[in-house]
Design an enzyme around this catalytic site. Structure first.
Site, PDB file in Angstrom:
ATOM      1  N   ARG A 147       1.445  -1.163   0.231  1.00  0.00           N
ATOM      2  CA  ARG A 147       0.307   0.279   0.352  1.00  0.00           C
ATOM      3  C   ARG A 147       0.504   1.096  -0.420  1.00  0.00           C
ATOM      4  O   ARG A 147       1.637   0.806   0.457  1.00  0.00           O
ATOM      5  CB  ARG A 147      -1.300  -0.191   1.238  1.00  0.00           C
ATOM      6  CG  ARG A 147      -1.984   0.974   1.241  1.00  0.00           C
ATOM      7  CD  ARG A 147      -2.994   0.956   2.293  1.00  0.00           C
ATOM      8  NE  ARG A 147      -2.283   1.868   3.289  1.00  0.00           N
ATOM      9  CZ  ARG A 147      -2.793   2.266   4.234  1.00  0.00           C
ATOM     10  NH1 ARG A 147      -3.790   2.338   5.219  1.00  0.00           N
ATOM     11  NH2 ARG A 147      -2.183   2.874   5.946  1.00  0.00           N
ATOM     12  N   TYR A 159      -2.137  10.623   6.670  1.00  0.00           N
ATOM     13  CA  TYR A 159      -2.346   9.348   7.202  1.00  0.00           C
ATOM     14  C   TYR A 159      -1.147   8.252   6.668  1.00  0.00           C
ATOM     15  O   TYR A 159      -0.683   8.178   5.735  1.00  0.00           O
ATOM     16  CB  TYR A 159      -3.771   9.465   6.118  1.00  0.00           C
ATOM     17  CG  TYR A 159      -4.219   7.766   6.412  1.00  0.00           C
ATOM     18  CD1 TYR A 159      -4.817   7.484   7.826  1.00  0.00           C
ATOM     19  CD2 TYR A 159      -3.516   6.587   5.564  1.00  0.00           C
ATOM     20  CE1 TYR A 159      -4.600   6.077   7.449  1.00  0.00           C
ATOM     21  CE2 TYR A 159      -4.533   5.457   5.820  1.00  0.00           C
ATOM     22  CZ  TYR A 159      -4.547   5.011   6.883  1.00  0.00           C
ATOM     23  OH  TYR A 159      -4.817   3.670   6.621  1.00  0.00           O
ATOM     24  N   ASP A 219      -5.138   4.049  -0.021  1.00  0.00           N
ATOM     25  CA  ASP A 219      -6.504   3.679   1.041  1.00  0.00           C
ATOM     26  C   ASP A 219      -6.947   5.789   1.021  1.00  0.00           C
ATOM     27  O   ASP A 219      -6.201   6.313   1.153  1.00  0.00           O
ATOM     28  CB  ASP A 219      -6.060   3.389   2.813  1.00  0.00           C
ATOM     29  CG  ASP A 219      -6.814   3.133   3.613  1.00  0.00           C
ATOM     30  OD1 ASP A 219      -7.816   3.867   2.506  1.00  0.00           O
ATOM     31  OD2 ASP A 219      -7.048   2.795   4.596  1.00  0.00           O
ATOM     32  N   HIS A 221      -8.978   6.613   2.800  1.00  0.00           N
ATOM     33  CA  HIS A 221      -9.370   6.684   4.472  1.00  0.00           C
ATOM     34  C   HIS A 221     -10.887   7.561   4.038  1.00  0.00           C
ATOM     35  O   HIS A 221     -10.772   8.780   5.385  1.00  0.00           O
ATOM     36  CB  HIS A 221      -8.018   6.884   4.910  1.00  0.00           C
ATOM     37  CG  HIS A 221      -8.182   6.696   6.374  1.00  0.00           C
ATOM     38  ND1 HIS A 221      -8.662   7.085   7.300  1.00  0.00           N
ATOM     39  CD2 HIS A 221      -7.906   5.512   6.653  1.00  0.00           C
ATOM     40  CE1 HIS A 221      -8.716   6.303   7.780  1.00  0.00           C
ATOM     41  NE2 HIS A 221      -7.850   5.178   7.292  1.00  0.00           N
ATOM     42  N   GLU A 245      -9.194   2.337  -1.765  1.00  0.00           N
ATOM     43  CA  GLU A 245      -9.803   2.139  -0.679  1.00  0.00           C
ATOM     44  C   GLU A 245     -10.486   2.853   0.012  1.00  0.00           C
ATOM     45  O   GLU A 245      -9.745   4.307  -0.248  1.00  0.00           O
ATOM     46  CB  GLU A 245      -8.980   0.976   0.553  1.00  0.00           C
ATOM     47  CG  GLU A 245      -9.245   0.527   1.665  1.00  0.00           C
ATOM     48  CD  GLU A 245      -8.455   0.307   2.436  1.00  0.00           C
ATOM     49  OE1 GLU A 245      -7.160   0.143   2.195  1.00  0.00           O
ATOM     50  OE2 GLU A 245      -9.030   0.633   3.274  1.00  0.00           O
ATOM     51  N   GLU A 271     -13.710  -2.368   5.714  1.00  0.00           N
ATOM     52  CA  GLU A 271     -13.605  -2.362   7.282  1.00  0.00           C
ATOM     53  C   GLU A 271     -13.924  -2.297   8.237  1.00  0.00           C
ATOM     54  O   GLU A 271     -14.211  -2.255   9.838  1.00  0.00           O
ATOM     55  CB  GLU A 271     -11.856  -1.452   7.250  1.00  0.00           C
ATOM     56  CG  GLU A 271     -11.832   0.366   7.204  1.00  0.00           C
ATOM     57  CD  GLU A 271     -10.379   0.334   6.966  1.00  0.00           C
ATOM     58  OE1 GLU A 271      -9.454   0.254   7.055  1.00  0.00           O
ATOM     59  OE2 GLU A 271     -10.400   1.418   8.033  1.00  0.00           O
ATOM     60  N   ARG A 292     -13.793  -5.393   2.519  1.00  0.00           N
ATOM     61  CA  ARG A 292     -12.393  -5.773   3.297  1.00  0.00           C
ATOM     62  C   ARG A 292     -13.049  -5.936   4.810  1.00  0.00           C
ATOM     63  O   ARG A 292     -12.400  -5.647   6.125  1.00  0.00           O
ATOM     64  CB  ARG A 292     -12.510  -3.901   3.379  1.00  0.00           C
ATOM     65  CG  ARG A 292     -11.866  -3.557   1.662  1.00  0.00           C
ATOM     66  CD  ARG A 292     -10.551  -3.564   2.424  1.00  0.00           C
ATOM     67  NE  ARG A 292      -9.727  -2.429   3.639  1.00  0.00           N
ATOM     68  CZ  ARG A 292      -8.439  -3.240   3.754  1.00  0.00           C
ATOM     69  NH1 ARG A 292      -8.254  -4.471   4.190  1.00  0.00           N
ATOM     70  NH2 ARG A 292      -8.279  -2.457   4.902  1.00  0.00           N
ATOM     71  N   GLU A 348      -4.130  -7.988   4.314  1.00  0.00           N
ATOM     72  CA  GLU A 348      -3.439  -6.355   5.041  1.00  0.00           C
ATOM     73  C   GLU A 348      -2.643  -6.945   5.774  1.00  0.00           C
ATOM     74  O   GLU A 348      -3.364  -7.635   7.172  1.00  0.00           O
ATOM     75  CB  GLU A 348      -4.845  -5.158   5.287  1.00  0.00           C
ATOM     76  CG  GLU A 348      -3.912  -4.173   6.148  1.00  0.00           C
ATOM     77  CD  GLU A 348      -4.685  -2.994   5.901  1.00  0.00           C
ATOM     78  OE1 GLU A 348      -5.754  -3.060   7.173  1.00  0.00           O
ATOM     79  OE2 GLU A 348      -4.642  -1.550   5.905  1.00  0.00           O
ATOM     80  N   TRP A 411     -11.978  11.451   8.342  1.00  0.00           N
ATOM     81  CA  TRP A 411     -10.324  11.139   9.074  1.00  0.00           C
ATOM     82  C   TRP A 411      -9.653  10.188   8.458  1.00  0.00           C
ATOM     83  O   TRP A 411     -10.818   8.765   8.356  1.00  0.00           O
ATOM     84  CB  TRP A 411     -10.154  11.065   9.856  1.00  0.00           C
ATOM     85  CG  TRP A 411      -8.387  11.140  10.224  1.00  0.00           C
ATOM     86  CD1 TRP A 411      -7.156  11.988  10.336  1.00  0.00           C
ATOM     87  CD2 TRP A 411      -8.104   9.442  11.331  1.00  0.00           C
ATOM     88  NE1 TRP A 411      -5.716  11.032  10.719  1.00  0.00           N
ATOM     89  CE2 TRP A 411      -6.517   9.736  11.120  1.00  0.00           C
ATOM     90  CE3 TRP A 411      -8.996   8.250  10.952  1.00  0.00           C
ATOM     91  CZ2 TRP A 411      -5.530   8.658  10.894  1.00  0.00           C
ATOM     92  CZ3 TRP A 411      -7.293   6.611  11.021  1.00  0.00           C
ATOM     93  CH2 TRP A 411      -6.197   7.418  11.565  1.00  0.00           C
TER      94      TRP A 411
END
Ligand code: EZ4
Ligand code: CO
Length: 411
Positions: A147, A159, A219, A221, A245, A271, A292, A348, A411
């Protein structure tokens, strides 16, 4: 086989973990992960006050029945606290069943469908030079896919940069992940336009340096609007990402429809999902490519196996969340599922800290970029209860973002 003892163990060797430890009248011990990063003690209370008293005296063999009982009898369904608590019970019962059957859990789930699980690590850097070093360090550790997260000119926060301190062996890290110990969450800065202009240049540089073969992930995020995510996905197409992602906030699943109309960059999400009802439409409408969901936040091994089997009907693959806030127990649980299912995609793998690996003894292996849960009966993780007792809970929070005008941002 009766559940005779149930204890909730909180420990913070490198970061906080919540573990449920069940014991049967036949002496089998089962472990389950209930760690909810930054909100750990809510799950502790849910388990201690409302779940443990219900478990004592139940038949430890009845995994599905116990799951359905906890899910339906509470009336108030879903949500991360409830589902992390149920997940811990589910994992601990699979662990016990494996030990009673003298088989690793993946055998009970249908047996191995492959020899090992491809893992990706977190390469990151403030600039491309640091990023390239981080990618090379990951390749030296055996990773075959990475990643990629970098700094954005004009922004202080990055991040995913915590991964760097892991590679430097820094002790300041909170088990290599972004949560930090302290009484308040850290405030970071964010600017989506700056990020979207910069990121394609990073991937261009990485492709030029490392060639076309290395699988690259990113990601987002949860930081973009649907049309921003669509634009970013399109601008990254020349660099052939393995996936993009969490391109938009996960609670608005309709957003993925718009993103999907505009880009062929593969999409991964899930996630923070807790039940099938968060992801059902994304799968059946084929709006994503990777699921995820994590064993710990999705209610355990039983629902994780079910959602992956459902996704398989649509050629959608697994890509379980594996940061360090999934404990070694939760991580092992998803390795057993990943080894057994047909539609495994990628796992991951951030790697826990030394003290965590001492408190949780694992039979899992990572060789030539492939993970394997090992062949110990059950999940293959032992908890050193006395060792865990040496590291009491320490308050820690994930950071949050504010834009330059002070507005709170995802975030
Ligand atoms: O921010 O696990 O893909 N990995 C991630 C993680 C999450 C943390 C939140 O607890 O997005 O780094
Ligand atoms: Co993520």
């Amino acid at each position: 086989m009766i559940i005779e003892r149930a204890e909730v163990i909180v420990t913070s060797p490198n970061r906080n973990f919540v573990t449920l430890r069940l014991q049967t009248d036949e002496g089998h011990v089962g472990l389950g992960d209930a760690t909810l990063n930054g909100r750990e003690m809510a799950v502790v209370a849910y388990l201690k006050d409302h779940v443990v008293p219900l478990l004592l005296g139940l038949d430890a063999h009845k995994i599905e029945d116990t799951w359905q009982f906890l899910y339906r009898s509470s009336y108030w369904r879903r949500g991360p606290v409830t589902m992390a608590a149920i997940a811990a019970v589910d994992m601990a019962l699979w662990d016990i069943k494996g030990k009673a059957a003298n088989m690793p859990v993946y055998q009970l789930l249908g047996g191995a469908s492959r020899t090992g699980l491809m893992a990706y690590g977190h390469a990151s850097g403030v600039d491309t030079e640091q990023l390239f070093d981080s990618i090379r360090q990951h390749q030296e550790l055996g990773y075959r896919s990475v990643r990629v997260q970098t700094g954005v000119p004009g922004l202080k926060a990055i991040y995913g940069i915590a991964a760097q301190s892991m590679l430097d062996g820094g002790e300041e890290r909170y088990d290599h992940e972004p949560a930090r110990r302290g009484p308040k969450p850290a405030e970071e800065d964010w600017d989506t336009q700056k990020y979207m202009r910069h990121l394609p240049t990073v991937f261009e540089a990485v492709r030029n340096e490392f060639g076309p073969d290395l699988p690259l992930l990113h990601d987002g995020h949860h930081r973009m609007t649907p049309i921003q995510a669509a634009k970013l996905g399109k601008s990254l197409e020349p660099y052939d990402l393995f996936w993009l992602e969490d391109c938009t906030p996960a609670e608005n699943q309709d957003a993925l429809r718009l993103v999907r109309q505009h880009t062929i960059t593969p999409l991964a999400i899930g996630e923070i999902f807790n039940t099938i009802w968060d992801i059902q439409g994304l799968i059946s409408e084929q709006l994503i490519d990777y699921v995820r969901t994590a064993s710990t936040h999705f209610g355990g091994i039983s629902p994780l196996k079910k959602v992956m089997d459902f996704a398989a009907q649509y050629q959608i693959k697994s890509g379980c969340h594996g940061p360090t806030d999934i404990s070694p127990v939760g991580f092992a649980a998803q390795l057993h599922v990943g080894l057994a299912i047909h539609n495994f995609g990628i796992q991951e793998y951030m790697q826990h800290g030394t003290r965590t690996n001492e408190v949780f003894q694992q039979s899992m292996t990572f060789e030539n970029g492939l993970l394997h849960p090992g062949d110990q009966p059950g999940l293959g993780v032992e908890l050193d209860v006395d060792g865990a007792g040496k590291y009491p809970y320490e308050q820690a929070y994930l950071p949050f973002n504010r834009l330059s005008d002070g507005t709170v941002h995802d975030w």
